[in-house]
Design a protein around this motif. Structure first.
Motif, PDB file in Angstrom:
ATOM      1  N   TRP A 264      -3.072   0.044  -1.502  1.00  0.00           N
ATOM      2  CA  TRP A 264      -3.187   1.467  -0.630  1.00  0.00           C
ATOM      3  C   TRP A 264      -4.116   1.593  -0.578  1.00  0.00           C
ATOM      4  O   TRP A 264      -4.536   1.712   0.966  1.00  0.00           O
ATOM      5  CB  TRP A 264      -2.679   2.180  -1.949  1.00  0.00           C
ATOM      6  CG  TRP A 264      -2.918   3.723  -1.919  1.00  0.00           C
ATOM      7  CD1 TRP A 264      -2.743   4.258  -0.521  1.00  0.00           C
ATOM      8  CD2 TRP A 264      -3.048   4.566  -2.225  1.00  0.00           C
ATOM      9  NE1 TRP A 264      -2.576   5.450   0.097  1.00  0.00           N
ATOM     10  CE2 TRP A 264      -2.897   6.114  -1.578  1.00  0.00           C
ATOM     11  CE3 TRP A 264      -3.003   5.102  -3.635  1.00  0.00           C
ATOM     12  CZ2 TRP A 264      -2.891   6.961  -2.031  1.00  0.00           C
ATOM     13  CZ3 TRP A 264      -3.248   6.140  -4.469  1.00  0.00           C
ATOM     14  CH2 TRP A 264      -2.786   7.654  -3.473  1.00  0.00           C
TER      15      TRP A 264
ATOM     16  N   ARG B 188       1.101   3.803  -2.807  1.00  0.00           N
ATOM     17  CA  ARG B 188       0.967   5.363  -3.136  1.00  0.00           C
ATOM     18  C   ARG B 188       2.431   6.637  -2.869  1.00  0.00           C
ATOM     19  O   ARG B 188       2.244   6.986  -3.837  1.00  0.00           O
ATOM     20  CB  ARG B 188       1.059   5.963  -1.081  1.00  0.00           C
ATOM     21  CG  ARG B 188       0.134   6.822  -1.338  1.00  0.00           C
ATOM     22  CD  ARG B 188       0.514   7.697   0.694  1.00  0.00           C
ATOM     23  NE  ARG B 188       1.841   6.705   0.314  1.00  0.00           N
ATOM     24  CZ  ARG B 188       1.593   7.396   2.636  1.00  0.00           C
ATOM     25  NH1 ARG B 188       0.897   7.350   3.240  1.00  0.00           N
ATOM     26  NH2 ARG B 188       2.768   6.926   2.917  1.00  0.00           N
TER      27      ARG B 188
ATOM     28  N   ARG C 262      -3.910   0.326  -7.434  1.00  0.00           N
ATOM     29  CA  ARG C 262      -4.277   0.886  -5.957  1.00  0.00           C
ATOM     30  C   ARG C 262      -4.735   0.247  -5.008  1.00  0.00           C
ATOM     31  O   ARG C 262      -5.580   0.355  -3.226  1.00  0.00           O
ATOM     32  CB  ARG C 262      -4.742   2.489  -6.290  1.00  0.00           C
ATOM     33  CG  ARG C 262      -3.826   3.060  -7.027  1.00  0.00           C
ATOM     34  CD  ARG C 262      -4.373   4.282  -7.379  1.00  0.00           C
ATOM     35  NE  ARG C 262      -5.553   4.998  -7.659  1.00  0.00           N
ATOM     36  CZ  ARG C 262      -6.116   4.404  -9.063  1.00  0.00           C
ATOM     37  NH1 ARG C 262      -5.448   4.983 -10.102  1.00  0.00           N
ATOM     38  NH2 ARG C 262      -7.189   4.950  -8.734  1.00  0.00           N
TER      39      ARG C 262
ATOM     40  N   GLY D 166       0.550  -1.360  -0.069  1.00  0.00           N
ATOM     41  CA  GLY D 166       0.124   0.255  -0.267  1.00  0.00           C
ATOM     42  C   GLY D 166       0.607   1.306   0.014  1.00  0.00           C
ATOM     43  O   GLY D 166       0.419   2.174  -0.909  1.00  0.00           O
TER      44      GLY D 166
END
Length: 172
Positions: free
Chosen positions: A143, A90, A140, A86
């Motif tokens: 994230w 990011r 993502r 994650g």
């Protein structure tokens, strides 16, 4: 993650190779290029090469821990893996977004210095959406999972005629 990584590395590499080949070739199928167009291709090829290089130097890779007979240990390891991925997602998103913008603005500056602002702006208009597409197609999910699991804090100030209230709230 690995498919996104491979696809964008290939796309940026092919874009760089194609632009450099057209700019430096003695003959091309599109006729003669003037200096302005050749320089635009060289700047575009350089931007694409930097994009490919960033995918190779800072790859986005997921690590899945080995299975463990103890489910508690396995869950803790999976959470650590999601946290690490994650944070990488990011970081990669923001570096792709901000770095791509800075790189394209540098290209504008070079072409503006060599030729005109219009030439630089045209180069920006062509390549900036490619960088945005790269950033917004980036995986993502980890994230978002990591962000939803971690503690979050809110600080607020509420002024009033008689007093001011400071509010601190959190969730974990």
């Amino acid at each position: 993650t690995s498919r996104w990584q491979l696809a964008w590395t290939i796309a940026f590499s092919a874009g760089a190779a194609g632009q450099f080949a057209l700019a430096l070739a003695e003959w091309n199928p599109f006729g003669e290029f003037d200096d302005r167009y050749r320089d635009t291709l060289l700047v575009g090829g350089t931007k694409a090469a930097i994009g490919a290089g960033s995918r190779l130097i800072f790859p986005l890779r997921a690590h899945v821990p080995a299975p463990n007979a103890d489910r508690c240990v396995e869950l803790a390891e999976l959470r650590k893996s999601i946290t690490a991925l994650g944070k990488k997602e990011r970081q990669s998103f923001w570096l792709t977004h901000i770095g791509g913008t800075a790189l394209n603005l540098a290209g504008v500056g070079v072409l503006w210095y060599l030729h005109s602002f219009k030439t630089g702006a045209l180069s920006f208009a062509i390549s900036y959406p490619v960088g945005l597409t790269s950033a917004y197609t980036l995986p993502r999910k980890s994230w978002h999972m990591w962000r939803d699991e971690k503690a979050s804090w809110t600080v607020s100030i509420a002024p009033n005629r008689e007093h001011t209230l400071l509010v601190l709230g959190g969730q974990w």
